[in-house]
Each structure stands twice: as C-alpha cells, then as structure tokens.
Write a protein that holds these residues in place. Structure first.
Motif, PDB file in Angstrom:
ATOM      1  N   HIS A 121       0.843  -1.186   0.000  1.00  0.00           N
ATOM      2  CA  HIS A 121       0.000   0.000   0.000  1.00  0.00           C
ATOM      3  C   HIS A 121       0.882   1.240   0.000  1.00  0.00           C
ATOM      4  O   HIS A 121       2.068   1.178   0.334  1.00  0.00           O
ATOM      5  CB  HIS A 121      -0.916   0.016   1.232  1.00  0.00           C
ATOM      6  N   VAL A 122       0.304   2.351  -0.376  1.00  0.00           N
ATOM      7  CA  VAL A 122       0.956   3.657  -0.268  1.00  0.00           C
ATOM      8  C   VAL A 122       0.107   4.492   0.670  1.00  0.00           C
ATOM      9  O   VAL A 122      -1.104   4.649   0.451  1.00  0.00           O
ATOM     10  CB  VAL A 122       1.073   4.348  -1.650  1.00  0.00           C
ATOM     11  N   ASP A 123       0.705   5.011   1.731  1.00  0.00           N
ATOM     12  CA  ASP A 123      -0.061   5.799   2.693  1.00  0.00           C
ATOM     13  C   ASP A 123      -0.596   7.068   2.052  1.00  0.00           C
ATOM     14  O   ASP A 123       0.084   7.716   1.251  1.00  0.00           O
ATOM     15  CB  ASP A 123       0.823   6.183   3.889  1.00  0.00           C
ATOM     16  N   LEU A 145       9.561  -2.688  -0.426  1.00  0.00           N
ATOM     17  CA  LEU A 145       9.092  -1.510  -1.139  1.00  0.00           C
ATOM     18  C   LEU A 145       9.167  -1.794  -2.631  1.00  0.00           C
ATOM     19  O   LEU A 145      10.188  -2.302  -3.112  1.00  0.00           O
ATOM     20  CB  LEU A 145       9.953  -0.283  -0.809  1.00  0.00           C
ATOM     21  N   THR A 148       5.692   2.069  -7.681  1.00  0.00           N
ATOM     22  CA  THR A 148       4.303   1.941  -8.127  1.00  0.00           C
ATOM     23  C   THR A 148       4.181   1.931  -9.648  1.00  0.00           C
ATOM     24  O   THR A 148       3.219   1.365 -10.185  1.00  0.00           O
ATOM     25  CB  THR A 148       3.448   3.083  -7.558  1.00  0.00           C
ATOM     26  N   ARG A 172       8.122   7.107   0.495  1.00  0.00           N
ATOM     27  CA  ARG A 172       6.744   7.175   0.990  1.00  0.00           C
ATOM     28  C   ARG A 172       5.732   7.260  -0.136  1.00  0.00           C
ATOM     29  O   ARG A 172       4.661   6.660  -0.075  1.00  0.00           O
ATOM     30  CB  ARG A 172       6.597   8.422   1.889  1.00  0.00           C
ATOM     31  N   TYR A 173       6.069   8.043  -1.174  1.00  0.00           N
ATOM     32  CA  TYR A 173       5.063   8.401  -2.169  1.00  0.00           C
ATOM     33  C   TYR A 173       5.176   7.645  -3.489  1.00  0.00           C
ATOM     34  O   TYR A 173       4.183   7.484  -4.185  1.00  0.00           O
ATOM     35  CB  TYR A 173       5.129   9.904  -2.449  1.00  0.00           C
ATOM     36  N   ASP A 174       6.373   7.202  -3.842  1.00  0.00           N
ATOM     37  CA  ASP A 174       6.584   6.556  -5.139  1.00  0.00           C
ATOM     38  C   ASP A 174       6.654   5.032  -5.041  1.00  0.00           C
ATOM     39  O   ASP A 174       6.665   4.361  -6.072  1.00  0.00           O
ATOM     40  CB  ASP A 174       7.879   7.068  -5.789  1.00  0.00           C
ATOM     41  N   SER A 176       5.181   1.448  -2.968  1.00  0.00           N
ATOM     42  CA  SER A 176       4.333   0.787  -1.978  1.00  0.00           C
ATOM     43  C   SER A 176       5.242   0.111  -0.954  1.00  0.00           C
ATOM     44  O   SER A 176       6.417  -0.139  -1.218  1.00  0.00           O
ATOM     45  CB  SER A 176       3.435  -0.256  -2.641  1.00  0.00           C
ATOM     46  N   HIS A 177       4.691  -0.163   0.231  1.00  0.00           N
ATOM     47  CA  HIS A 177       5.461  -0.930   1.210  1.00  0.00           C
ATOM     48  C   HIS A 177       4.549  -1.947   1.880  1.00  0.00           C
ATOM     49  O   HIS A 177       3.335  -1.787   1.942  1.00  0.00           O
ATOM     50  CB  HIS A 177       6.171  -0.041   2.235  1.00  0.00           C
TER      51      HIS A 177
END
Length: 221
Positions: A121-123, A145, A148, A172-174, A176-177
C-alpha cells in the motif's frame, strides 16, 4: 522480483539490512529508506513492550482493516507515555525528523500476530506527512518496497527487533510498502521467521494540518 537473478545488496548503515533490485534503486532511496539496527537497547525494548502490553491485551486481533491493508492485527493510538518511553521517542524524533517538521501528537502502535502481515500500500498524504519512523519490537520481519510505476524496482529492509526504520519522501510516495507474511518472509535466501511484532510509529504532520486534528486513520506501517 526478490530472490531471482543477480541482486544488488547494500545497506544505508551497514552490510546486511537493505537489499534491492539494482544500484539505481539503492542510490535513489539513499537517505529515503533507512534502517538503524540496534537503535534500542534490550532494556528499552522491554520498557516499551511492558508499557504497551496492558492496552493491547484488552484488544482482539482483527482481520479486516478500514482500507484492507492489514491482516491479523490490533492497534492503538497513544499520546501519554512514561518518562522513560518519552525519552526513547525523543531519540526517534531527533534521528528521523528535521527541525522544521512537526509530529502528530499521537503515536501509532501496531501489533501483528505471528501470522499477521501488511499488504502492499501507499499511505495517503492526507493522514501523515513526508516522514514516518518505526521502532520494531519482539520479532524480526522483512519490509518490501516496490515502485508503483516500475514494479521491477524494489527494495527490501530487514527489520530486526530493536531496530528503527525511516521512510521519507520518494520512499513514501513513489513506492508501496508491505510487511511480508511468514511463508514469504525471506531476505535473499535467508528465511526470517515471523513471530508477534509490535511497531511503534511516529509520523510527521500532513501539510496544513494541526497536531491535534482528530479523525485521521493511521498508516498501515
């Protein structure tokens, strides 16, 4: 993905806690995905675990999350801490966050049972800001990670008990983790057996949000 081909392996703070699909992703996430093994002493881990256990014990493990990201978990938000735990969290703040960053007033505590896991998912940027930092207690785990847009670009972090991980900016943004489930919990060829895992997660504020703003779902980290 992980486990196939010739893999680059390198750490941002040592020889064996970060590995990736190649030098490009390792360089790209240098400083954005960080593992600090041994951040806590055994006594500090015990202090946090002992303080958290009474509240966690009152909660049941759940198998449905509000955004379907977590399986086999219980969680809480905690804003009042003992003096000893406050000193630990202050060390996290100094290690992970810049002087201009304001943290959410509550700390997210996530308890995964041995069979629990966190899906990729990506927060949302609405719920926490550019930086999150998590302390890992009790059990080792592997965080993966994946870019995306380019799924062939990936990074894996070995999160041993008492370690601190930091994700910021591009991580965080590019990407998923996720936290791998027990049967998939490999770091290279090394199986990392899962047990119960507690993470204590500090988060910077989203832009334009005050530290006391209520009703913000925590990230699944």
């Amino acid at each position: 993905m992980a486990g196939s081909g010739q893999l680059a392996r390198r750490t941002l703070s040592g020889p064996s806690w970060v590995r990736g699909s190649g030098p490009a992703v390792l360089n790209r996430l240098r400083g954005a995905a960080v593992v600090r093994p041994g951040f806590l002493t055994a006594a500090e881990e015990e202090t946090l675990s002992r303080e958290l256990e009474p509240d966690l014990r009152r909660r049941r493990y759940e198998y449905d999350h509000w955004d379907a990201a977590i399986h086999g978990f219980r969680e809480t938000e905690k804003s009042r801490w003992s003096e000893a735990s406050q000193a630990i969290l202050q060390r996290v703040k100094v290690a992970a966050f810049g002087p201009s960053q304001t943290l959410l007033s509550s700390v997210h505590v996530l308890d995964l049972e041995p069979r629990g896991y966190i899906k990729p998912h990506v927060d949302s940027i609405k719920f926490c800001g550019a930086t999150i930092a998590g302390l890992s207690l009790l059990s080792p785990s592997v965080m993966r990670l994946v870019h995306t847009q380019e799924p062939g670009e990936w990074l894996e972090l070995l999160l041993e008990p008492r370690s601190l991980y930091i994700l910021r900016d591009s991580a965080r943004y590019d990407f998923s983790h996720e936290i791998l489930r027990d049967e998939e919990s490999f770091f290279g060829e090394h199986w990392v057996p899962r047990g119960r895992r507690i993470s204590v997660i500090c988060r910077s504020l989203p832009e334009g949000v005050g530290p006391g703003d209520p009703g913000q779902p925590p990230p699944a980290c």
